[in-house]
Scaffold this active site. Sequence first.
Site, PDB file in Angstrom:
ATOM      1  N   LYS A  51       0.833  -1.207   0.000  1.00 46.71           N
ATOM      2  CA  LYS A  51       0.000   0.000   0.000  1.00 46.71           C
ATOM      3  C   LYS A  51       0.868   1.258   0.000  1.00 46.71           C
ATOM      4  O   LYS A  51       0.575   2.227  -0.702  1.00 46.71           O
ATOM      5  CB  LYS A  51      -0.920   0.004   1.223  1.00 46.71           C
ATOM      6  CG  LYS A  51      -2.063  -0.989   1.162  1.00 46.71           C
ATOM      7  CD  LYS A  51      -2.880  -0.937   2.454  1.00 46.71           C
ATOM      8  CE  LYS A  51      -4.034  -1.918   2.427  1.00 46.71           C
ATOM      9  NZ  LYS A  51      -4.830  -1.858   3.683  1.00 46.71           N
ATOM     10  N   ALA A  73      -0.987   1.286   6.354  1.00 45.51           N
ATOM     11  CA  ALA A  73      -1.177   0.262   7.375  1.00 45.51           C
ATOM     12  C   ALA A  73      -2.142  -0.799   6.878  1.00 45.51           C
ATOM     13  O   ALA A  73      -2.967  -0.553   5.990  1.00 45.51           O
ATOM     14  CB  ALA A  73      -1.703   0.883   8.669  1.00 45.51           C
ATOM     15  N   ASP A  74      -2.034  -1.989   7.471  1.00 49.40           N
ATOM     16  CA  ASP A  74      -2.993  -3.048   7.188  1.00 49.40           C
ATOM     17  C   ASP A  74      -3.184  -3.877   8.450  1.00 49.40           C
ATOM     18  O   ASP A  74      -2.229  -4.131   9.181  1.00 49.40           O
ATOM     19  CB  ASP A  74      -2.531  -3.951   6.049  1.00 49.40           C
ATOM     20  CG  ASP A  74      -3.647  -4.872   5.604  1.00 49.40           C
ATOM     21  OD1 ASP A  74      -4.534  -4.402   4.862  1.00 49.40           O
ATOM     22  OD2 ASP A  74      -3.665  -6.049   6.014  1.00 49.40           O
ATOM     23  N   THR A  75      -4.426  -4.283   8.677  1.00 45.03           N
ATOM     24  CA  THR A  75      -4.772  -5.025   9.887  1.00 45.03           C
ATOM     25  C   THR A  75      -5.298  -6.408   9.526  1.00 45.03           C
ATOM     26  O   THR A  75      -6.158  -6.542   8.650  1.00 45.03           O
ATOM     27  CB  THR A  75      -5.828  -4.249  10.699  1.00 45.03           C
ATOM     28  OG1 THR A  75      -5.300  -2.964  11.020  1.00 45.03           O
ATOM     29  CG2 THR A  75      -6.188  -4.979  11.980  1.00 45.03           C
TER      30      THR A  75
END
EC number: 3.6.1.9
Length: 202
Positions: A51, A73-75
């Site tokens: 990203k 960010a990625d969760t």
Amino acid sequence: MLVLASASPRRLALLEQAGLKPDALLPADLDETPRKSERPRDLARRLAREKAEAAREGAQARTDLEGCYVVAADTVVAVGRRILPKAEIVDEAAACLRLLSGRAHRVYTGVAVVTPSGTIRDRIVETRLRFKRLSTEDIEHYLASGEWRGKAGGYAVQGIAGSFVIKLVGSYTGVVGLPLYETVSLLGGEGFPIRFGWMNAV
């Protein structure tokens, strides 16, 4: 200049909570399907970096964002090595909630920063949570709220589902979607003036 590689209102609000107001939002439209045998931690890290790189490419095409920093960010929510989906349909959310009911799970949030020189720095934040045992009524009414839509694991801890959490060990902001301590540390470590906006934050 600061770019947030997300259209998430939660991530934007968290960044602004830390006194950081992005100059642009450049969300990346990526295939977030896990690779074969990819671990939850590795998926969160890979997607955060991808990203960030996609947003940097978008920023390079704009003269007004020259020399910017990019935050992405990625969760990922996981039970053991099983990665739970970002629920888009009610059946997915229901399956997630039934799986999480009365048990522990982990949330991995990857955060990546791209510097003006193109260097990428990242961190992975792991948070452990335990949900109460959810009744049929809990699940049905939560599904009716619609809060789960598009959320990893089928829930949003900053909303109604916060009342399901018996225990949380780690980063609350990481579970919401952007771990503030790690994000600010990465930016500050790479020379971004993180305190610049604090005087006008109130």
